[in-house]
Design a protein around this motif. Structure first.
Motif, PDB file in Angstrom:
ATOM      1  N   LEU A   1       0.840  -1.178   0.000  1.00 53.30           N
ATOM      2  CA  LEU A   1       0.000   0.000   0.000  1.00 53.30           C
ATOM      3  C   LEU A   1       0.882   1.238   0.000  1.00 53.30           C
ATOM      4  CD1 LEU A   1      -1.598   2.382   1.754  1.00 53.30           C
ATOM      5  CD2 LEU A   1      -2.927   1.057   0.089  1.00 53.30           C
ATOM      6  N   ASN A   2       0.589   2.147  -0.919  1.00 50.49           N
ATOM      7  CA  ASN A   2       1.356   3.375  -1.051  1.00 50.49           C
ATOM      8  C   ASN A   2       0.432   4.583  -0.942  1.00 50.49           C
ATOM      9  OD1 ASN A   2       3.654   1.665  -1.955  1.00 50.49           O
ATOM     10  ND2 ASN A   2       2.348   1.410  -3.765  1.00 50.49           N
ATOM     11  N   TRP A   3       1.009   5.697  -0.525  1.00 49.75           N
ATOM     12  CA  TRP A   3       0.256   6.952  -0.426  1.00 49.75           C
ATOM     13  C   TRP A   3       0.925   8.025  -1.284  1.00 49.75           C
ATOM     14  CZ3 TRP A   3      -4.356   7.325   1.957  1.00 49.75           C
ATOM     15  CH2 TRP A   3      -4.709   6.372   2.923  1.00 49.75           C
ATOM     16  N   TYR A   4       0.093   8.775  -2.009  1.00 43.84           N
ATOM     17  CA  TYR A   4       0.567   9.865  -2.839  1.00 43.84           C
ATOM     18  C   TYR A   4      -0.168  11.150  -2.444  1.00 43.84           C
ATOM     19  CZ  TYR A   4       2.301   6.147  -5.900  1.00 43.84           C
ATOM     20  OH  TYR A   4       2.948   5.043  -6.389  1.00 43.84           O
ATOM     21  N   GLN A   5       0.529  12.258  -2.633  1.00 45.44           N
ATOM     22  CA  GLN A   5      -0.038  13.588  -2.427  1.00 45.44           C
ATOM     23  C   GLN A   5      -0.093  14.300  -3.773  1.00 45.44           C
ATOM     24  OE1 GLN A   5       2.651  16.794  -1.169  1.00 45.44           O
ATOM     25  NE2 GLN A   5       1.293  17.178   0.559  1.00 45.44           N
ATOM     26  N   GLN A   6      -1.223  14.899  -4.079  1.00 42.51           N
ATOM     27  CA  GLN A   6      -1.325  15.677  -5.319  1.00 42.51           C
ATOM     28  C   GLN A   6      -1.818  17.088  -5.002  1.00 42.51           C
ATOM     29  OE1 GLN A   6      -4.075  14.407  -8.472  1.00 42.51           O
ATOM     30  NE2 GLN A   6      -2.592  15.097 -10.005  1.00 42.51           N
ATOM     31  N   ILE A   7      -0.931  18.039  -5.259  1.00 46.23           N
ATOM     32  CA  ILE A   7      -1.270  19.444  -5.151  1.00 46.23           C
ATOM     33  C   ILE A   7      -1.908  19.872  -6.467  1.00 46.23           C
ATOM     34  CG2 ILE A   7      -0.248  21.753  -4.958  1.00 46.23           C
ATOM     35  CD1 ILE A   7       1.853  20.410  -3.090  1.00 46.23           C
ATOM     36  N   PRO A   8      -2.950  20.713  -6.427  1.00 40.29           N
ATOM     37  CA  PRO A   8      -3.626  21.100  -7.678  1.00 40.29           C
ATOM     38  C   PRO A   8      -2.666  21.591  -8.736  1.00 40.29           C
ATOM     39  CG  PRO A   8      -4.894  21.860  -5.812  1.00 40.29           C
ATOM     40  CD  PRO A   8      -3.617  21.283  -5.247  1.00 40.29           C
ATOM     41  N   GLY A   9      -2.832  21.058  -9.948  1.00 39.75           N
ATOM     42  CA  GLY A   9      -1.985  21.473 -11.059  1.00 39.75           C
ATOM     43  C   GLY A   9      -0.647  20.769 -11.130  1.00 39.75           C
ATOM     44  N   LYS A  10      -0.399  19.845 -10.201  1.00 44.08           N
ATOM     45  CA  LYS A  10       0.880  19.136 -10.151  1.00 44.08           C
ATOM     46  C   LYS A  10       0.669  17.634 -10.288  1.00 44.08           C
ATOM     47  CE  LYS A  10       3.400  22.796  -9.160  1.00 44.08           C
ATOM     48  NZ  LYS A  10       4.427  23.320 -10.112  1.00 44.08           N
ATOM     49  N   ALA A  11       1.756  16.952 -10.613  1.00 47.55           N
ATOM     50  CA  ALA A  11       1.713  15.494 -10.648  1.00 47.55           C
ATOM     51  C   ALA A  11       1.686  14.941  -9.224  1.00 47.55           C
ATOM     52  CB  ALA A  11       2.942  14.955 -11.380  1.00 47.55           C
ATOM     53  N   PRO A  12       1.172  13.745  -9.051  1.00 50.51           N
ATOM     54  CA  PRO A  12       1.240  13.113  -7.724  1.00 50.51           C
ATOM     55  C   PRO A  12       2.682  12.940  -7.260  1.00 50.51           C
ATOM     56  CG  PRO A  12      -0.326  11.961  -9.127  1.00 50.51           C
ATOM     57  CD  PRO A  12       0.414  12.931 -10.005  1.00 50.51           C
ATOM     58  N   LYS A  13       2.833  12.918  -5.947  1.00 50.75           N
ATOM     59  CA  LYS A  13       4.144  12.732  -5.312  1.00 50.75           C
ATOM     60  C   LYS A  13       4.051  11.573  -4.341  1.00 50.75           C
ATOM     61  CE  LYS A  13       7.199  15.009  -1.959  1.00 50.75           C
ATOM     62  NZ  LYS A  13       7.362  16.207  -1.102  1.00 50.75           N
ATOM     63  N   LEU A  14       5.004  10.657  -4.424  1.00 53.36           N
ATOM     64  CA  LEU A  14       5.015   9.504  -3.519  1.00 53.36           C
ATOM     65  C   LEU A  14       5.432   9.946  -2.125  1.00 53.36           C
ATOM     66  CD1 LEU A  14       4.838   6.385  -3.141  1.00 53.36           C
ATOM     67  CD2 LEU A  14       7.275   6.311  -3.780  1.00 53.36           C
ATOM     68  N   LEU A  15       4.578   9.656  -1.135  1.00 59.31           N
ATOM     69  CA  LEU A  15       4.889   9.991   0.249  1.00 59.31           C
ATOM     70  C   LEU A  15       5.385   8.779   1.031  1.00 59.31           C
ATOM     71  CD1 LEU A  15       1.766  12.107   1.311  1.00 59.31           C
ATOM     72  CD2 LEU A  15       4.000  12.971   0.551  1.00 59.31           C
ATOM     73  N   ILE A  16       4.630   7.695   0.915  1.00 57.30           N
ATOM     74  CA  ILE A  16       4.844   6.503   1.726  1.00 57.30           C
ATOM     75  C   ILE A  16       4.660   5.279   0.853  1.00 57.30           C
ATOM     76  CG2 ILE A  16       3.812   5.095   3.573  1.00 57.30           C
ATOM     77  CD1 ILE A  16       3.159   7.759   5.009  1.00 57.30           C
ATOM     78  N   SER A  17       5.581   4.332   0.977  1.00 50.77           N
ATOM     79  CA  SER A  17       5.450   3.050   0.298  1.00 50.77           C
ATOM     80  C   SER A  17       5.405   1.932   1.327  1.00 50.77           C
ATOM     81  CB  SER A  17       6.609   2.834  -0.680  1.00 50.77           C
ATOM     82  OG  SER A  17       7.836   2.799   0.015  1.00 50.77           O
ATOM     83  N   ALA A  18       4.970   0.765   0.902  1.00 54.09           N
ATOM     84  CA  ALA A  18       4.902  -0.405   1.781  1.00 54.09           C
ATOM     85  C   ALA A  18       4.212  -0.084   3.102  1.00 54.09           C
ATOM     86  CB  ALA A  18       6.304  -0.966   2.008  1.00 54.09           C
ATOM     87  N   ALA A  19       3.151   0.666   3.013  1.00 53.27           N
ATOM     88  CA  ALA A  19       2.266   1.024   4.126  1.00 53.27           C
ATOM     89  C   ALA A  19       2.849   2.016   5.127  1.00 53.27           C
ATOM     90  CB  ALA A  19       1.782  -0.222   4.861  1.00 53.27           C
ATOM     91  N   SER A  20       4.161   1.944   5.381  1.00 54.36           N
ATOM     92  CA  SER A  20       4.688   2.775   6.458  1.00 54.36           C
ATOM     93  C   SER A  20       6.080   3.339   6.205  1.00 54.36           C
ATOM     94  CB  SER A  20       4.716   1.979   7.767  1.00 54.36           C
ATOM     95  OG  SER A  20       5.553   0.844   7.639  1.00 54.36           O
ATOM     96  N   SER A  21       6.630   3.098   5.039  1.00 62.05           N
ATOM     97  CA  SER A  21       7.991   3.542   4.745  1.00 62.05           C
ATOM     98  C   SER A  21       7.979   4.936   4.144  1.00 62.05           C
ATOM     99  CB  SER A  21       8.668   2.549   3.806  1.00 62.05           C
ATOM    100  OG  SER A  21       9.976   2.949   3.507  1.00 62.05           O
TER     101      SER A  21
END
Lengths: 107, 121
Positions: free
Chosen positions: A33-53
């Protein structure tokens, strides 16, 4: 395909608030499970991978937890630059699928 | 620094094809794969497919939804990946992103800036 359900779909919060976003998978995905952040007008950014990394360079106020079907992204003290849409993604099986997103707005 | 730079916006008519390019720099192109993800206006993220890159050819895997209409290719000599989408429809109007991934993990650590494809008669 594995369905990913995020809640809430949107939330309003103030600077320095603690924010929690949840993501549920339609079947067990271990910690793929991964989490991404997307600011309006920008590409998604990887925040966290493998649930907690936490990815390199991502502030420590972001944290992730969970395994199996239920996962959480927590922002311990919301900052102005954190107002964005957050997506979870499972990579347990192909196709990789994303949650519908959680929009974090300023209260 | 790692960069993925995509080609510019396109306007196409229904039934036409579009090709979007994604030029990589700052890393060894053949050590990573490239996936393509699209985002319709005000919508979420949708994975389209993945190409594994090596010096000779690239293995591909497509989402079933796009299986018959999309082709992913690469040119290792220029570190560029390409996505072609055929038989365009109005609901293909979206931002198309390329994203780098490692060893088939589908964890996307770097993204292109996105290419807006508009399908309109």
């Amino acid at each position: 395909d594995i369905q990913m359900t995020q809640s809430p779909s949107s939330l309003s919060a103030s600077v320095e608030d603690r924010v929690t976003i949840t993501c549920r998978a339609s079947q067990s995905i271990n910690t793929y499970l991964n989490w991404y952040q997307q600011i309006p007008g920008k590409a998604p950014k990887l925040l966290i991978s493998a649930a907690s990394s936490l990815q390199s360079g991502v502030p420590s106020r972001f944290s992730g937890s969970g395994s199996g079907t239920d996962f959480t992204l927590t922002i311990s003290s919301l900052q102005p630059e954190d107002f964005a849409t957050y997506y979870c993604q499972q990579t347990y099986s192909t196709p990789p699928t994303f949650g519908g997103g959680t929009k974090v707005e300023i209260k | 620094q790692v960069q993925l730079v995509q080609s510019g916006a396109e306007v196409k008519k229904p039934g036409a094809s579009v090709q979007v390019s994604c030029k990589a720099s700052g890393y060894t192109f053949t050590n990573y794969g490239i996936s393509w993800v699209r985002q319709a206006p005000e919508q979420g993220l949708e994975w389209m497919g993945w190409i594994r890159i090596n010096a000779y050819n690239g293995n591909t895997h497509y989402a079933q939804k796009f299986q018959d209409r999309v082709t992913l290719t690469t040119d290792a000599s220029t570190s560029t990946a390409y996505m072609e989408l055929r038989s365009l429809r109005s609901d293909d109007t979206a931002l198309y992103y390329c994203a780098r991934e490692y060893a088939g993990s589908q964890v996307f650590d770097y993204w292109g800036q996105g290419t807006l494809v508009t399908v309109s008669s």
